[in-house]
Write a protein that holds these residues in place. Structure first.
Motif, mmCIF file in Angstrom:
data_model
loop_
_atom_site.group_PDB
_atom_site.id
_atom_site.type_symbol
_atom_site.label_atom_id
_atom_site.label_comp_id
_atom_site.label_asym_id
_atom_site.label_seq_id
_atom_site.Cartn_x
_atom_site.Cartn_y
_atom_site.Cartn_z
ATOM 1 N N LEU A 191 0.643 -1.323 0.118
ATOM 2 C CA LEU A 191 0.120 -0.149 0.085
ATOM 3 C C LEU A 191 0.614 1.424 -0.024
ATOM 4 C CD1 LEU A 191 -2.798 -0.835 2.617
ATOM 5 C CD2 LEU A 191 -2.885 -0.580 0.025
ATOM 6 N N ARG A 192 2.021 1.196 0.587
ATOM 7 C CA ARG A 192 2.945 2.214 0.424
ATOM 8 C C ARG A 192 3.389 2.916 -0.920
ATOM 9 N NH1 ARG A 192 4.694 0.189 5.645
ATOM 10 N NH2 ARG A 192 6.414 -1.099 4.543
ATOM 11 N N LYS A 193 3.547 1.541 -1.764
ATOM 12 C CA LYS A 193 4.208 1.853 -3.248
ATOM 13 C C LYS A 193 3.073 1.772 -4.327
ATOM 14 C CE LYS A 193 6.243 -2.846 -3.362
ATOM 15 N NZ LYS A 193 7.276 -3.636 -3.350
ATOM 16 N N ASP A 194 2.005 1.570 -3.831
ATOM 17 C CA ASP A 194 1.018 1.001 -4.994
ATOM 18 C C ASP A 194 -0.455 1.632 -4.575
ATOM 19 O OD1 ASP A 194 0.206 0.287 -7.331
ATOM 20 O OD2 ASP A 194 1.174 -1.671 -7.132
ATOM 21 N N SER A 195 -1.297 1.915 -5.743
ATOM 22 C CA SER A 195 -2.650 2.333 -5.623
ATOM 23 C C SER A 195 -3.598 1.280 -5.491
ATOM 24 C CB SER A 195 -2.927 3.222 -6.733
ATOM 25 O OG SER A 195 -1.889 4.100 -7.000
ATOM 26 N N TYR A 196 -4.583 1.540 -4.543
ATOM 27 C CA TYR A 196 -5.805 0.441 -4.652
ATOM 28 C C TYR A 196 -6.888 1.141 -4.194
ATOM 29 C CZ TYR A 196 -2.437 -3.638 -4.553
ATOM 30 O OH TYR A 196 -1.871 -4.501 -5.013
ATOM 31 N N ASP A 197 -8.208 0.468 -4.697
ATOM 32 C CA ASP A 197 -9.382 1.178 -4.535
ATOM 33 C C ASP A 197 -10.134 0.616 -3.188
ATOM 34 O OD1 ASP A 197 -9.374 2.811 -6.853
ATOM 35 O OD2 ASP A 197 -9.297 0.890 -7.765
ATOM 36 N N MET A 198 -9.572 -0.393 -2.807
ATOM 37 C CA MET A 198 -10.555 -0.862 -1.677
ATOM 38 C C MET A 198 -9.622 -2.167 -0.963
ATOM 39 S SD MET A 198 -14.019 -3.088 -1.742
ATOM 40 C CE MET A 198 -15.011 -3.724 -0.288
ATOM 41 N N LEU A 199 -9.950 -2.410 0.545
ATOM 42 C CA LEU A 199 -9.160 -3.205 1.152
ATOM 43 C C LEU A 199 -10.231 -4.144 1.676
ATOM 44 C CD1 LEU A 199 -6.590 -4.482 2.667
ATOM 45 C CD2 LEU A 199 -7.034 -2.952 4.332
ATOM 46 N N ILE A 200 -9.841 -5.597 1.591
ATOM 47 C CA ILE A 200 -10.746 -6.728 2.300
ATOM 48 C C ILE A 200 -9.781 -7.502 3.303
ATOM 49 C CG2 ILE A 200 -12.116 -8.758 2.114
ATOM 50 C CD1 ILE A 200 -12.837 -7.662 -0.630
ATOM 51 N N PHE A 201 -9.975 -7.468 4.546
ATOM 52 C CA PHE A 201 -8.863 -8.116 5.274
ATOM 53 C C PHE A 201 -9.612 -8.880 6.553
ATOM 54 C CE2 PHE A 201 -9.762 -4.420 7.870
ATOM 55 C CZ PHE A 201 -8.965 -4.822 9.176
ATOM 56 N N ASP A 202 -8.936 -9.968 6.899
ATOM 57 C CA ASP A 202 -9.372 -10.813 8.079
ATOM 58 C C ASP A 202 -8.997 -10.298 9.218
ATOM 59 O OD1 ASP A 202 -9.796 -12.626 9.823
ATOM 60 O OD2 ASP A 202 -9.084 -14.337 9.005
ATOM 61 N N TRP A 203 -9.945 -9.695 10.134
ATOM 62 C CA TRP A 203 -9.918 -9.043 11.585
ATOM 63 C C TRP A 203 -8.731 -9.873 12.249
ATOM 64 C CZ3 TRP A 203 -10.450 -4.394 12.480
ATOM 65 C CH2 TRP A 203 -10.503 -3.994 13.771
ATOM 66 N N GLN A 204 -8.727 -11.170 12.063
ATOM 67 C CA GLN A 204 -7.776 -11.775 12.980
ATOM 68 C C GLN A 204 -6.321 -12.212 12.333
ATOM 69 O OE1 GLN A 204 -11.022 -14.411 13.159
ATOM 70 N NE2 GLN A 204 -11.778 -13.651 15.327
ATOM 71 N N VAL A 205 -6.079 -11.558 11.430
ATOM 72 C CA VAL A 205 -4.723 -11.826 10.869
ATOM 73 C C VAL A 205 -3.614 -11.866 12.007
ATOM 74 C CG1 VAL A 205 -4.047 -9.357 10.491
ATOM 75 C CG2 VAL A 205 -3.240 -11.364 9.061
ATOM 76 N N VAL A 206 -2.770 -12.901 11.898
ATOM 77 C CA VAL A 206 -1.895 -13.130 12.847
ATOM 78 C C VAL A 206 -0.703 -12.087 13.381
ATOM 79 C CG1 VAL A 206 -2.303 -15.765 12.534
ATOM 80 C CG2 VAL A 206 -0.343 -14.637 11.295
ATOM 81 N N ASP A 207 -0.267 -11.410 12.334
ATOM 82 C CA ASP A 207 0.901 -10.519 12.501
ATOM 83 C C ASP A 207 0.661 -9.325 12.998
ATOM 84 O OD1 ASP A 207 0.084 -10.137 9.934
ATOM 85 O OD2 ASP A 207 1.891 -9.389 9.427
ATOM 86 N N LEU A 208 -0.609 -9.025 13.240
ATOM 87 C CA LEU A 208 -1.056 -7.484 13.591
ATOM 88 C C LEU A 208 -2.151 -7.605 13.825
ATOM 89 C CD1 LEU A 208 0.815 -4.905 13.819
ATOM 90 C CD2 LEU A 208 -0.329 -4.108 11.544
ATOM 91 N N GLY A 209 -2.712 -6.775 15.156
ATOM 92 C CA GLY A 209 -3.915 -6.633 15.423
ATOM 93 C C GLY A 209 -5.018 -6.054 14.395
ATOM 94 N N GLY A 210 -6.374 -6.331 14.243
ATOM 95 C CA GLY A 210 -6.937 -6.056 13.373
ATOM 96 C C GLY A 210 -7.059 -4.223 13.241
ATOM 97 N N ALA A 211 -7.317 -3.757 14.318
ATOM 98 C CA ALA A 211 -7.523 -2.343 14.308
ATOM 99 C C ALA A 211 -6.139 -1.480 14.063
ATOM 100 C CB ALA A 211 -7.801 -1.905 15.839
ATOM 101 N N GLU A 212 -4.978 -2.271 14.323
ATOM 102 C CA GLU A 212 -3.768 -1.532 13.831
ATOM 103 C C GLU A 212 -3.642 -1.728 12.269
ATOM 104 O OE1 GLU A 212 -0.235 0.539 14.318
ATOM 105 O OE2 GLU A 212 -2.112 0.448 15.583
ATOM 106 N N VAL A 213 -4.158 -2.856 11.926
ATOM 107 C CA VAL A 213 -4.078 -3.091 10.206
ATOM 108 C C VAL A 213 -4.868 -1.836 9.651
ATOM 109 C CG1 VAL A 213 -4.941 -4.433 8.317
ATOM 110 C CG2 VAL A 213 -3.518 -5.395 10.396
ATOM 111 N N LEU A 214 -6.181 -1.716 10.151
ATOM 112 C CA LEU A 214 -7.044 -0.537 9.646
ATOM 113 C C LEU A 214 -6.341 0.873 9.764
ATOM 114 C CD1 LEU A 214 -9.693 -0.087 8.507
ATOM 115 C CD2 LEU A 214 -10.740 -0.250 10.658
ATOM 116 N N ARG A 215 -5.801 0.953 10.867
ATOM 117 C CA ARG A 215 -5.106 2.518 11.290
ATOM 118 C C ARG A 215 -4.200 2.690 9.902
ATOM 119 N NH1 ARG A 215 -1.020 4.888 13.238
ATOM 120 N NH2 ARG A 215 0.139 2.987 13.945
ATOM 121 N N ARG A 216 -3.259 1.752 10.018
ATOM 122 C CA ARG A 216 -2.169 1.925 8.971
ATOM 123 C C ARG A 216 -2.602 1.813 7.574
ATOM 124 N NH1 ARG A 216 3.039 -1.484 11.600
ATOM 125 N NH2 ARG A 216 2.787 -0.983 13.579
#
Length: 229
Positions: free
Chosen positions: A40-65
């Protein structure tokens, strides 16, 4: 539209991408939060779909970043399990636009994604005529007018210009432009894209006195800027 999908389960991420690709979107899958945030830092996207329970980072932090990198209006859909009522509340409170409970139903996934994208990008909804100031794009015949006069543009120049006008003020990465305009051409030389951008700039007279400026974004892509009020 260009959609990023994050799920630790590779098969689940690939299934989502398969369904959304069949619905006409461009979809890229990721298995770690680290990988999708780096992209996401180096490319453009129109939408994000993600698993809230992804193992390497909390869901809220994924969303914030992710929100820091995505366009302001980009919708975010998160996934959770049927027992994850706490996750649903946390995800919506953190600013996600919608959620789905696993296991996913294909038709519902497409319907929810399409609804979110329609609300987020009303200018993308297939109108036959779109106007931006003195420019009018007639999408059915692929005709472009400036101040009522028809401009002599090629098919690719038309859709490249329309892509920029639909994303005024938003930096678009080269990869994003490639996939939107050169859809089935796997390799497009950098010089080819730059030449087409230059032609669009010149043919549409995208210069400050006409209220617009098409500028390169260093090591990333291009951005169309609207000047003045």
């Amino acid at each position: 539209m260009r959609i990023a999908v994050l799920d630790n389960d590779r098969s689940q991420a690939e299934l989502i991408c398969q369904v959304l690709t069949s619905a006409g979107h461009i979809c890229h899958s990721f298995q770690t939060a680290k990988d999708v945030l780096a992209q996401l830092r180096k490319d453009s996207y129109d939408m994000l779909i993600f698993d809230w329970q992804v193992v390497d980072l909390g869901g809220a932090e994924v969303l914030r970043r992710a929100r820091e990198k995505l366009p302001d209006n980009a919708p975010v859909l998160f996934l959770t399990t049927s027992s994850g009522e706490d996750d649903i509340v946390a995800g919506l409170a953190a600013g996600a636009d919608d959620y789905m409970i696993k296991p996913l139903r294909r038709s519902e996934l497409v319907a929810r994604v399409q609804a979110l994208l329609r609300r987020a990008y009303p200018a993308q909804n297939g109108a036959e005529s779109l106007q931006f100031g003195q420019y009018v794009f007639e999408t059915r015949p692929g005709r472009l007018l400036m101040d009522g006069a028809v401009l002599d543009v090629t098919h690719k120049e038309f859709y490249l210009a329309l892509l920029f006008f639909r994303n005024i003020g938003r930096p678009l990465s080269r990869a994003y432009i490639h996939e939107a305009v050169w859809i089935r051409e796997t390799i497009v030389p950098s010089r080819t894209m730059d030449t087409h951008v230059s032609r669009v700039r010149n043919k549409l007279q995208l210069k400050p006195e006409n209220g617009f400026r098409l500028v390169p974004v260093y090591s990333y892509g291009y951005r169309l800027e609207k000047l003045g009020a």
